[in-house]
Design an enzyme around this catalytic site. Sequence first.
Site, mmCIF file in Angstrom:
data_model
loop_
_atom_site.group_PDB
_atom_site.id
_atom_site.type_symbol
_atom_site.label_atom_id
_atom_site.label_comp_id
_atom_site.label_asym_id
_atom_site.label_seq_id
_atom_site.Cartn_x
_atom_site.Cartn_y
_atom_site.Cartn_z
ATOM 1 N N HIS A 86 0.847 -1.204 0.000
ATOM 2 C CA HIS A 86 0.000 0.000 0.000
ATOM 3 C C HIS A 86 0.875 1.244 0.000
ATOM 4 O O HIS A 86 1.878 1.323 0.703
ATOM 5 C CB HIS A 86 -1.037 -0.006 1.122
ATOM 6 N N ASP A 98 5.509 2.616 7.375
ATOM 7 C CA ASP A 98 4.143 2.208 7.003
ATOM 8 C C ASP A 98 3.547 3.195 6.015
ATOM 9 O O ASP A 98 2.927 4.159 6.418
ATOM 10 C CB ASP A 98 3.290 2.116 8.265
ATOM 11 N N GLU A 132 -5.410 1.813 1.820
ATOM 12 C CA GLU A 132 -5.342 0.637 2.697
ATOM 13 C C GLU A 132 -5.730 0.998 4.116
ATOM 14 O O GLU A 132 -6.388 0.228 4.817
ATOM 15 C CB GLU A 132 -3.914 0.056 2.690
ATOM 16 N N GLU A 133 -5.320 2.185 4.541
ATOM 17 C CA GLU A 133 -5.480 2.563 5.953
ATOM 18 C C GLU A 133 -6.934 2.750 6.367
ATOM 19 O O GLU A 133 -7.252 2.734 7.549
ATOM 20 C CB GLU A 133 -4.674 3.837 6.255
ATOM 21 N N ASP A 160 4.123 -4.877 3.814
ATOM 22 C CA ASP A 160 3.574 -3.791 4.627
ATOM 23 C C ASP A 160 4.407 -3.709 5.907
ATOM 24 O O ASP A 160 4.343 -4.617 6.734
ATOM 25 C CB ASP A 160 2.096 -4.096 4.940
ATOM 26 N N HIS A 247 1.801 4.537 13.025
ATOM 27 C CA HIS A 247 0.711 5.502 12.806
ATOM 28 C C HIS A 247 0.939 6.814 13.555
ATOM 29 O O HIS A 247 -0.017 7.455 13.983
ATOM 30 C CB HIS A 247 -0.647 4.882 13.167
HETATM 31 N N1 PHE Z 1 -1.973 -3.027 7.798
HETATM 32 C C1 PHE Z 1 -1.569 -2.298 8.977
HETATM 33 C C2 PHE Z 1 -1.461 -0.854 8.649
HETATM 34 O O1 PHE Z 1 -1.198 -0.503 7.517
HETATM 35 C C3 PHE Z 1 -0.218 -2.658 9.417
HETATM 36 C C4 PHE Z 1 -0.078 -3.966 9.968
HETATM 37 C C5 PHE Z 1 0.447 -4.926 9.192
HETATM 38 C C6 PHE Z 1 -0.415 -4.209 11.265
HETATM 39 C C7 PHE Z 1 0.637 -6.140 9.693
HETATM 40 C C8 PHE Z 1 -0.231 -5.435 11.776
HETATM 41 C C9 PHE Z 1 0.301 -6.382 11.000
HETATM 42 O O2 PHE Z 1 -1.612 -0.048 9.525
HETATM 43 ZN ZN ZN Z 2 -0.905 1.609 8.759
HETATM 44 ZN ZN ZN Z 3 0.464 -0.605 6.526
#
Ligand code: PHE
Ligand code: ZN
Ligand code: ZN
Length: 285
Positions: A86, A98, A132-133, A160, A247
């Site tokens: 993402h 992230d 994605e978020e 990710d 985040h």
């Molecule tokens: N997909 C979550 C995000 O983008 C990140 C995440 C990935 C959290 C894998 C836990 C495990 O915030």
């Molecule tokens: Zn995230």
């Molecule tokens: Zn992520």
Amino acid sequence: VPKIDTAKVKAHLQKFQQIADQNGGNRRSGRAGYTASVNYVVEKMKAAGYDVTTQACPSPDCTGGSNVIAEWKGGDANQVIMFGAHLDGVAAGPGINDNGSGSATILEVALALAEKNPAMAKRVRFGWWADEEQGLNGSRYYIKQLGANKSKIKGYLNFDMVASVNGGYFINNINTELGKSFKEYYDKAGIPTEENTEGRNRSDDASFTNAGISASGVAAGASATLTAAQAQKWGKKANAPRDPCYHAACDTIKNIDDTILGHSANAQVTALYKLAVSATSAPEP
Ligand code: PHE
Ligand code: ZN
Ligand code: ZN
Ligand code: ZN
């Protein structure tokens, strides 16, 4: 298999940081920092010779933003191996681990493939997901738009958060054929790996597995802590979050473990060669 230079991956991350700095401090889907990130990836991929599409993901499927899809020429078009990450971040910060980290590693792997230009067995496609978020939205929309063509995707590999500063070496579905293609790289490097339990159904691979497509991927971890045993074997801190800036505003260029980042990129290119490059260039198992 080409060796991926970590400095080149870092250069893409510097660019994402600069984009955030120039666009209100974030790269949230639908905002200016996201559009600038899309433009950067599109320009690099087109220059390398990829067939590149931007796919707007309108409401109600997404809150804004476009997916970027790029396909490499050659290989069986009915057997697609897809890499994805993402490209969006949260509004709180620049989103460098992230998910600049996943976005930059698949970008550099794609550029390395183009430069090497080996004979292909399977078709390779790269996806950078919007939104994605807000709920894995861009990747879910992509699958929806594909319709029956989704059956051509024989494997999806997700990236990710691949460079968490207090992270580990986690592989999704580690005991499957896709998972083993990564594990093999880490085994050879003498690096212990584990199943990615923290990430289960929490990233874009869920959009693919929900559609019946096999998936794997590599991650270094989010807000979960490392156990004493994990900290010991990976040389990290016990009972501390894998990414202390998850985040948050501090998810900047400083929030990257260069060693974990470099291994992720090299595990990716190793898997790509094993899964999709012709037997004349690399033996098929
Ligand atoms: N997909 C979550 C995000 O983008 C990140 C995440 C990935 C959290 C894998 C836990 C495990 O915030
Ligand atoms: Zn995230
Ligand atoms: Zn992520
Ligand atoms: Zn195989």
